[in-house]
Design a protein around this motif. Structure first.
Motif, PDB file in Angstrom:
ATOM      1  N   LEU A 178      24.774  61.509 -59.606  1.00 51.11           N
ATOM      2  CA  LEU A 178      23.631  61.705 -58.710  1.00 51.11           C
ATOM      3  C   LEU A 178      23.405  60.485 -57.822  1.00 51.11           C
ATOM      4  CD1 LEU A 178      21.346  63.497 -61.284  1.00 51.11           C
ATOM      5  CD2 LEU A 178      22.337  64.538 -59.229  1.00 51.11           C
ATOM      6  N   GLY A 179      23.708  59.303 -58.353  1.00 51.18           N
ATOM      7  CA  GLY A 179      23.622  58.100 -57.519  1.00 51.18           C
ATOM      8  C   GLY A 179      24.609  58.206 -56.369  1.00 51.18           C
TER       9      GLY A 179
ATOM     10  N   PHE B 306      19.171  68.346 -57.336  1.00 56.97           N
ATOM     11  CA  PHE B 306      20.047  68.021 -58.472  1.00 56.97           C
ATOM     12  C   PHE B 306      21.340  68.843 -58.390  1.00 56.97           C
ATOM     13  CE2 PHE B 306      21.492  69.354 -62.706  1.00 56.97           C
ATOM     14  CZ  PHE B 306      21.721  68.132 -63.320  1.00 56.97           C
ATOM     15  N   ARG B 307      21.183  70.145 -58.184  1.00 54.82           N
ATOM     16  CA  ARG B 307      22.377  71.006 -58.102  1.00 54.82           C
ATOM     17  C   ARG B 307      23.250  70.588 -56.921  1.00 54.82           C
ATOM     18  NH1 ARG B 307      18.146  74.755 -58.866  1.00 54.82           N
ATOM     19  NH2 ARG B 307      18.320  75.422 -56.694  1.00 54.82           N
ATOM     20  N   ASP B 308      22.601  70.331 -55.772  1.00 58.78           N
ATOM     21  CA  ASP B 308      23.356  69.933 -54.575  1.00 58.78           C
ATOM     22  C   ASP B 308      24.003  68.563 -54.762  1.00 58.78           C
ATOM     23  OD1 ASP B 308      22.448  72.267 -53.537  1.00 58.78           O
ATOM     24  OD2 ASP B 308      21.013  71.376 -52.131  1.00 58.78           O
ATOM     25  N   GLY B 309      23.274  67.661 -55.416  1.00 62.78           N
ATOM     26  CA  GLY B 309      23.795  66.305 -55.617  1.00 62.78           C
ATOM     27  C   GLY B 309      25.066  66.330 -56.459  1.00 62.78           C
ATOM     28  N   LEU B 310      25.057  67.119 -57.507  1.00 63.94           N
ATOM     29  CA  LEU B 310      26.250  67.168 -58.366  1.00 63.94           C
ATOM     30  C   LEU B 310      27.411  67.850 -57.657  1.00 63.94           C
ATOM     31  CD1 LEU B 310      24.963  67.880 -61.991  1.00 63.94           C
ATOM     32  CD2 LEU B 310      25.472  65.712 -60.868  1.00 63.94           C
ATOM     33  N   MET B 311      27.098  68.847 -56.862  1.00 61.59           N
ATOM     34  CA  MET B 311      28.164  69.530 -56.114  1.00 61.59           C
ATOM     35  C   MET B 311      28.762  68.560 -55.087  1.00 61.59           C
ATOM     36  SD  MET B 311      29.477  72.523 -56.384  1.00 61.59           S
ATOM     37  CE  MET B 311      31.148  72.188 -55.893  1.00 61.59           C
ATOM     38  N   ALA B 312      27.888  67.816 -54.425  1.00 57.86           N
ATOM     39  CA  ALA B 312      28.373  66.861 -53.423  1.00 57.86           C
ATOM     40  C   ALA B 312      29.259  65.817 -54.081  1.00 57.86           C
ATOM     41  CB  ALA B 312      27.189  66.189 -52.717  1.00 57.86           C
ATOM     42  N   HIS B 313      28.855  65.353 -55.244  1.00 57.37           N
ATOM     43  CA  HIS B 313      29.669  64.347 -55.928  1.00 57.37           C
ATOM     44  C   HIS B 313      31.035  64.926 -56.296  1.00 57.37           C
ATOM     45  CE1 HIS B 313      30.672  60.867 -58.388  1.00 57.37           C
ATOM     46  NE2 HIS B 313      31.248  61.742 -59.182  1.00 57.37           N
TER      47      HIS B 313
ATOM     48  N   MET C   1      28.408  76.001 -46.103  1.00 58.18           N
ATOM     49  CA  MET C   1      29.123  76.137 -47.385  1.00 58.18           C
ATOM     50  C   MET C   1      28.109  76.344 -48.515  1.00 58.18           C
ATOM     51  SD  MET C   1      31.837  73.518 -49.192  1.00 58.18           S
ATOM     52  CE  MET C   1      32.082  72.694 -47.634  1.00 58.18           C
ATOM     53  N   SER C   2      28.387  77.322 -49.366  1.00 57.67           N
ATOM     54  CA  SER C   2      27.463  77.571 -50.469  1.00 57.67           C
ATOM     55  C   SER C   2      27.504  76.395 -51.454  1.00 57.67           C
ATOM     56  CB  SER C   2      27.855  78.847 -51.215  1.00 57.67           C
ATOM     57  OG  SER C   2      27.261  78.851 -52.510  1.00 57.67           O
ATOM     58  N   ASN C   3      26.347  76.033 -51.930  1.00 58.31           N
ATOM     59  CA  ASN C   3      26.305  74.962 -52.911  1.00 58.31           C
ATOM     60  C   ASN C   3      26.228  75.492 -54.335  1.00 58.31           C
ATOM     61  OD1 ASN C   3      26.724  72.650 -51.506  1.00 58.31           O
ATOM     62  ND2 ASN C   3      24.568  72.246 -51.095  1.00 58.31           N
ATOM     63  N   GLU C   4      26.473  76.772 -54.499  1.00 59.12           N
ATOM     64  CA  GLU C   4      26.457  77.307 -55.865  1.00 59.12           C
ATOM     65  C   GLU C   4      27.655  76.727 -56.619  1.00 59.12           C
ATOM     66  OE1 GLU C   4      26.015  81.533 -56.284  1.00 59.12           O
ATOM     67  OE2 GLU C   4      25.871  81.386 -58.470  1.00 59.12           O
ATOM     68  N   TRP C   5      27.384  76.240 -57.821  1.00 59.29           N
ATOM     69  CA  TRP C   5      28.468  75.684 -58.637  1.00 59.29           C
ATOM     70  C   TRP C   5      29.489  76.792 -58.919  1.00 59.29           C
ATOM     71  CZ3 TRP C   5      25.277  72.795 -62.993  1.00 59.29           C
ATOM     72  CH2 TRP C   5      24.567  71.730 -62.412  1.00 59.29           C
ATOM     73  N   PRO C   6      30.777  76.484 -58.841  1.00 57.46           N
ATOM     74  CA  PRO C   6      31.777  77.512 -59.117  1.00 57.46           C
ATOM     75  C   PRO C   6      31.723  77.997 -60.570  1.00 57.46           C
ATOM     76  CG  PRO C   6      32.793  75.518 -58.230  1.00 57.46           C
ATOM     77  CD  PRO C   6      31.350  75.210 -58.451  1.00 57.46           C
ATOM     78  N   LEU C   7      32.318  79.162 -60.748  1.00 52.29           N
ATOM     79  CA  LEU C   7      32.346  79.793 -62.064  1.00 52.29           C
ATOM     80  C   LEU C   7      33.615  79.363 -62.805  1.00 52.29           C
ATOM     81  CD1 LEU C   7      30.570  81.956 -63.494  1.00 52.29           C
ATOM     82  CD2 LEU C   7      32.078  83.693 -62.544  1.00 52.29           C
ATOM     83  N   HIS C  27      28.790  78.031 -65.089  1.00 53.53           N
ATOM     84  CA  HIS C  27      28.887  77.372 -63.788  1.00 53.53           C
ATOM     85  C   HIS C  27      28.941  75.863 -63.979  1.00 53.53           C
ATOM     86  CE1 HIS C  27      28.104  80.763 -61.016  1.00 53.53           C
ATOM     87  NE2 HIS C  27      27.510  81.280 -62.081  1.00 53.53           N
ATOM     88  N   ALA C  28      29.757  75.199 -63.170  1.00 53.96           N
ATOM     89  CA  ALA C  28      29.819  73.740 -63.201  1.00 53.96           C
ATOM     90  C   ALA C  28      30.431  73.248 -61.898  1.00 53.96           C
ATOM     91  CB  ALA C  28      30.646  73.257 -64.386  1.00 53.96           C
ATOM     92  N   PRO C  29      30.015  72.048 -61.461  1.00 52.05           N
ATOM     93  CA  PRO C  29      30.557  71.517 -60.207  1.00 52.05           C
ATOM     94  C   PRO C  29      32.030  71.131 -60.315  1.00 52.05           C
ATOM     95  CG  PRO C  29      28.602  70.278 -60.895  1.00 52.05           C
ATOM     96  CD  PRO C  29      28.950  71.201 -62.012  1.00 52.05           C
TER      97      PRO C  29
END
Lengths: 282, 325, 94
Positions: A178-179, B306-313, C1-7, C27-29
């Motif tokens: 997150l950082g 939070f969800r976006d931050g983890l996806m971005a990372h 782009m969708s930010n939904e974590w992939p399955l 789901h997880a990034p």
């Protein structure tokens, strides 16, 4: 200060008054190895109790189902550890109080948790940062406790250490991600770090009880935990692209029973049923 | 039930394909995600499984309401583990729905927009600690009656999710009964709490099965497709019959004077719930609808960063890895 | 782009010596978090000793329409099954 209402209604109120250092009475308390051990164990158990309670407040409200489940696992570990630490504390005290009596029937001034763990949850980043700063201390603490001269402590620490190894892996990783995530997530984590930083110093401040426990090889001196904590925190913050706050100021008092205003509210919910219906079994 | 009043979609596809599909279902075969299926079957399932999943997720809230006030460390741990299971069940069910070509985010947004429902039961409040026992025992007990039947449902992923859920649910009803037993046999105040909980939650639990569906066309289609296995009335009767002796064992008064053993039918008679209340709750006028939706909306909105931050990372890390190779 | 974590599809080895079995999805990034989520979601009751995760999008499945040609030929090969052979009881367990 008058004793709490529930104490008056407890048949062994006199006994409780003797063994529990009420507000303002701590100084007069006689020093003994059992007393030190009791205090040391409640410090451990109160940390896990209060942090477990805070984490459990997220149940059903977290950002995504996978997190709801992960947080509940962590809270469950912490509550389990509380049962062991406070259970042993009650046994050492020998006044007939079990873990529940200690958790639900003491007033704030008898709780000895770090101020850090009673901080309100804030946003999710705040919660994760608090968890990481605590885990990074909890891990070396438990490592040291596994070498305790008291076999009961070493045994509990060995069990808890496995759980906490996972906690710190998780919280450190999330702080890093997150950082180094979006601009928004970075700012939130930095803000959380700055807000919580003044509550980290207390982890390394020893008092005479700590010194005697360390002398006896029962628990590590708090000062000695700073180096491993610093190493872990410095590495994680760097990878997270977060800036370590410069201030060395430390709020303190939790370990001695002087808490923040938040503590009373937390206990008000936590202890409500036990206080309202004394003697009932649940 | 957790999926109440699910409307079946009409279907107008190639009669030969439809007949072959129905023959597979009649032969007890499971339908898998990549198999041909009528559009109506797919849409009905998305709606039903989605509603079931939403119920699990919203269902965390009434019980979660007591986690911070649980009276002992053990009760706190049990309740937390139980509510955690509900989150897990929601997750399994969303995944089952996702095999039908809809995403979890789509379903969540449909819930928050009021386009999808969740079970009426979770719009009732938990007002005293005995409610936690009663929810586990009566609400999960009612859910189990339905879910055990749904293990035989025709859609493979749904049936498999049900198998897993039923295995985990078996502790829910028992822990609930155990908690309320402790109270029914405890102090007079505790017994009063237990009675209050049973009185308040009885009819809402009965409503979980939905109104009588003997005349419903949608139910007939769903039953032909084996999306629905028993009628609402059958399940409700089964629940009543198994629960009345459990109430009596606790020494509590029955919450409905109409609960009388009928020797001729071999079942307990009972008073029908107030269905106008049920429809009010479905329309959003239950005691907690607004609070429940506000809580889920807040979790969704506050969690976005939070969800976006983890996806971005994750994207950044993948790009860095690619660049290094 | 969708930010939904992939399955992700999750496979768990329940005990040492057994195959990994498909248990569900989540789901997880990314893969690392998928493993952690799988641990939290699918091993709450001590169900596993090893976890695999695979992006759902990466699964290639046989087409349901090919079920006949793919699987029916093996129906005819009854001689692959031990019960095809009658062995006298006198020779003992085989």
């Amino acid at each position: 200060m008058a004793p709490a209402m529930s104490d008056i209604m407890t048949p062994d109120a006199a006994e409780l008054a003797r063994v529990a250092p009420g507000h303002g009475k701590a100084a007069a308390e006689s020093v003994s190895p059992e007393r030190d051990l009791f205090v040391g164990l409640t410090r451990l158990g109160d940390n896990t109790l209060i942090l477990g309670h805070r984490v459990s407040e997220w149940c059903g409200h977290s950002p995504i189902l996978e997190e709801d489940i992960a947080l509940a696992n962590m809270a469950l570990d912490l509550i389990g550890q509380t049962q062991l630490w406070l259970g042993l504390a009650g046994q050492v005290e020998g006044a007939g109080r079990d873990a529940d009596a200690l958790a639900f029937r003491r007033d704030a001034w008898d709780f000895r948790n770090l101020l850090l763990v009673e901080r309100p949850n804030g946003d999710f980043g705040h919660t994760l940062m608090r968890q990481f700063l605590f885990d990074a201390w909890h891990q070396p603490m438990l490592a040291a406790l596994q070498g305790s001269s008291d076999a009961r402590i070493a045994e509990i620490a060995a069990k808890a250490a496995k759980e906490v190894a996972y906690h710190v892996e998780r919280s450190a990783d999330l702080v890093i991600r997150l950082g180094d995530g979006t601009e928004d997530s970075h700012q939130r984590m930095q803000a959380a770090l700055e807000a919580l930083w003044p509550y980290t110093g207390e982890m390394f401040l020893g008092d005479p009880t700590d010194a005697r426990l360390a002398e006896a090889g029962v628990m590590p001196a708090p000062e000695g935990l700073r180096a491993p904590w610093e190493a872990s925190v410095t590495a994680v913050l760097a990878e997270a692209t977060l800036v370590r706050p410069a201030s060395a100021f430390a709020h303190k008092g939790g370990k001695q029973g002087r808490h923040t205003e938040h503590m009373g509210h937390l206990l008000t919910s936590m202890q409500w049923l036990q206080r309202s219906y004394p003697g009932a079994k649940w | 039930m957790y999926a109440q009043m699910v409307k079946s979609e009409a279907t107008n596809e190639d009669p030969a394909l439809l007949a072959a599909f129905q023959a597979r279902i009649d032969a007890g075969e499971k339908i898998e995600p990549k198999d041909w299926m009528p559009e109506g079957y797919r849409q009905t399932l998305i709606r039903q499984i989605g509603q079931h999943a939403h119920s699990e997720v919203v269902g965390q809230l009434p019980e979660g309401n007591w986690i911070t006030r649980a009276p002992t460390l053990e009760r706190k741990a049990i309740l937390l583990a139980k509510v955690q299971d509900e989150a897990g069940h929601g997750l399994y069910l969303y995944c089952a729905a996702e095999t039908l070509g809809v995403s979890r985010d789509d379903l969540t947004e449909a819930l928050l927009a009021g386009k999808m429902k969740y079970s009426s039961i979770f719009n009732y409040p938990t007002l005293n600690w005995a409610d936690i026992g009663a929810v586990g025992w009566l609400v999960d007990g009612a859910a189990i009656v339905n879910q055990v039947a749904l293990q035989r449902t025709s859609f493979g992923p749904y049936a498999r999710a049900m198998v897993r859920i039923c295995k985990e649910e078996s502790f829910h009803a028992r822990q609930g009964y155990h908690a309320i037993m402790q109270m029914a046999f405890g102090t007079p105040e505790q017994k009063a709490m237990a009675q209050d909980a049973v009185n308040r939650l009885w009819f809402p639990a009965m409503m979980m099965f939905g109104p009588s569906d003997k005349d419903s066309v949608h139910s007939a289609q769903s039953m032909a497709w084996k999306i629905k296995i028993n009628t609402n009335d059958e399940l409700r009767q089964k629940f009543v019959d198994q629960t009345v002796p459990q109430i009596l064992y606790l020494g509590l008064d029955l919450p409905d004077p109409g609960l009388v053993w009928n020797e001729a039918r071999g079942h307990y008679d009972f008073t029908e719930p107030d269905w106008s209340e049920f429809y009010d709750v479905l329309k959003g006028n239950g005691p907690c609808n607004a609070d429940r939706m506000a809580a889920r909306q807040k979790a969704w909105d506050d969690g976005a960063w939070f969800r976006d931050g983890l996806m971005a990372h994750a994207r950044k890390a993948a790009a860095r890895k690619m660049a290094a190779e | 782009m969708s930010n939904e974590w992939p399955l992700w599809e999750v496979f768990i080895r329940g005990q040492h010596g057994l195959n990994h079995r498909h248990v569900g999805s989540l789901h997880a990034p990314d893969a690392e978090l998928a493993i952690r989520h799988a641990r939290d979601v699918y091993t709450r009751r001590n169900e596993g000793v090893s976890i695999w995760v695979v992006p759902s999008a990466q699964i290639t499945a046989s087409a349901p329409g090919d079920k006949g040609p793919l699987f029916e030929p093996s129906n005819a090969k009854v001689y692959r099954h031990p019960t095809f052979y009658d062995i006298p009881d006198e020779v003992g367990h085989m």
